[in-house]
Design a protein around this motif. Structure first.
Motif: not given
Length: 478
Positions: A398-418, A429-436
């Protein structure tokens, strides 16, 4: 040292050519440069020699393009005599007739005492597509195909949709049986995908990021985004973790499907059979196609691969999933209690898994908005960026094994992607495959009464909130 480049590719073969040229350029990467071990078509694939964390340590990064043609690709592979012998005639999962000779004609296999016939063309693929399989290996052997390399993923017991075949012995009536089909080489590995006709507008944009230990690929095919990570993650326990390797793709390709099967001629009500099939098509809306922070399994089974695979400290590859999205079989409504003659198969709303105890933070729990600030300059944003972390929560560890470098989860929906700028550094900034994109598309079958407006509104608001938060940030600059 982190470097990135970007450009345009016409297909996956073109992308691999450009990756090979870039990662092996010593003028760009210096002592972090990689070496090409081979660059060949399926099933040999491309294998790159990368660096480990300590001097002298190495790892191998695998890329393998593949073209899937529904109705042809799998049949042409499985019905080769050597594969039928290995996986069907001589296998304990098939006829269990080890060493016996046999003859093949169409879908028919003749053994010494019986005729065995697949009831339909054997296939595990639901749709045609172009695919780029992604892998990582501990060792390299020139003699072995891509998927046979040491330290690769094992999909021997993958719970695919069963195939049916009939057996006829002498003058007796034939009887039907189930056969769990073998995995086609490359299937199960996280992948990137295109339509069978190629990119939507003839080419796609790509971004490549590389340091000494890993490679990140981002592609934008018209309106659709996909990303991949291959290589060593940042473990939180270096001494105990021998090969902290992650392979993340845009899709696992593994999606649950259902079918009605009648095992005997006098069976009135068909049996509703549900199992995994392979759908690499970029329009696949199952959450098994999407960013890693919403990684989803097709069934709630510990052996079900996802688009986010990690080698555990004990050397086993494991699919990590924050959700599972299976199917429900619903009987066709009939009046006056008449017999059931058909089932409809509905994809359920994504739920948290109960049997897969391997999660990805911070989206492993209910989503809430994190603190965030927008700059007056629309090209600059200030986000709270949460690291993408792998967490094991089973009985063994049980526990956190590690993290992926350079990838992050953003705190809020973005103004734009790219491409955007955060704290004076370039990010994607990437959507989950496609916007909306919707978190779930609700289907209905049978007799259903959705009349409670409060319940319907609460469900809609919840799913809309999750949909807005389905985003990923990738850092382009140190």
């Amino acid at each position: 040292m982190l470097n990135y480049t970007k450009g345009i590719a016409t297909d996956f073969n073109d992308l691999i050519r450009k990756i090979v040229v870039w990662v092996t350029d010593e003028t760009i990467h210096g002592k972090d440069v990689w070496k090409v071990m081979r660059n060949e078509p399926w099933p040999r694939g491309t294998i790159l020699k990368a660096h480990g964390f300590k001097d002298g340590e190495i790892s191998y990064i695998g890329l393998m393009p593949n073209t899937i043609v529904k109705g042809d690709t799998y049949k042409n592979w499985l019905m080769q005599k050597e594969n039928l012998a290995t996986y069907f005639v001589w296998s304990d999962k098939g006829l269990k007739q080890n060493g016996q000779d046999f003859f093949v004609s169409g879908n028919e296999i003749r053994t010494e005492n019986a005729i065995h016939t697949f009831t339909e063309t054997p296939d595990i693929f639901e749709r045609s597509a172009q695919v780029l399989h992604l892998g990582a290996f501990k060792q390299y052997s020139e003699l072995l195909d891509w998927h046979e390399q040491a330290g690769g993923m094992d999909f021997t017991d993958l719970p695919l949709m069963n195939l049916q075949y009939t057996t006829k012995i002498g003058n007796a009536n034939p009887y039907m049986q189930d056969f769990n089909p073998p995995v086609y080489p490359g299937v199960g590995y996280p992948s990137l995908s295109l339509d069978s006709n190629g990119p939507t507008i003839g080419n796609f944009k790509y971004w490549l990021l590389k340091d000494r230990h890993c490679l990140i690929i981002v592609m934008n095919n018209a309106e659709k985004w996909d990303s991949a990570f291959i290589g060593l993650m940042n473990p939180y326990d270096h001494e105990e973790y021998a090969f902290p390797t992650a392979v993340i793709g845009g899709t696992s390709g593994l999606v649950p499907f259902g079918k009605d099967v009648k095992y005997t001629s006098n069976q009135i009500t068909p049996s509703a059979v549900i199992g995994l099939k392979v759908d690499y098509h970029p329009d696949n809306w199952h959450l098994g196609h999407g960013i890693p922070v919403f990684a989803t399994a097709g069934i709630d089974h510990p052996l079900c691969p996802t688009q986010a695979m990690l080698m555990l400290p004990d050397g086993r590859w494991q699919g990590f999933a924050n959700y599972v999205q299976p199917l429900n079989a619903v009987s066709e409504h009939s009046c006056n209690g008449s017999r059931i003659t058909k089932h409809y198969f509905l994809r359920t709303e994504p739920i948290r898994p109960s049997k897969i105890n391997f999660y990805i933070r911070p989206t492993d729990a209910d989503l809430t908005d994190f603190s965030h600030v927008y700059d007056k300059n629309q090209d600059n944003y200030i986000y709270k960026l949460e690291p993408v972390e792998f967490m094991q929560a089973d009985e063994e560890r049980k526990g956190v094994l590690g993290k992926i470098p350079y990838m992050y989860y953003p705190s809020h929906a973005p103004v734009r992607y790219g491409e955007i700028t955060i704290n004076d550094k370039k990010y994607l900034m990437l959507p989950n495959v496609w916007e909306k994109r919707k978190f779930h598309l609700f289907g209905q079958a049978g007799v259903i009464y959705d009349v409670d407006l409060n319940v319907l509104l609460a469900r809609d608001l919840k799913n809309e909130k999750i949909a807005r938060m389905m985003n990923l940030v990738i850092r382009l600059e140190e």
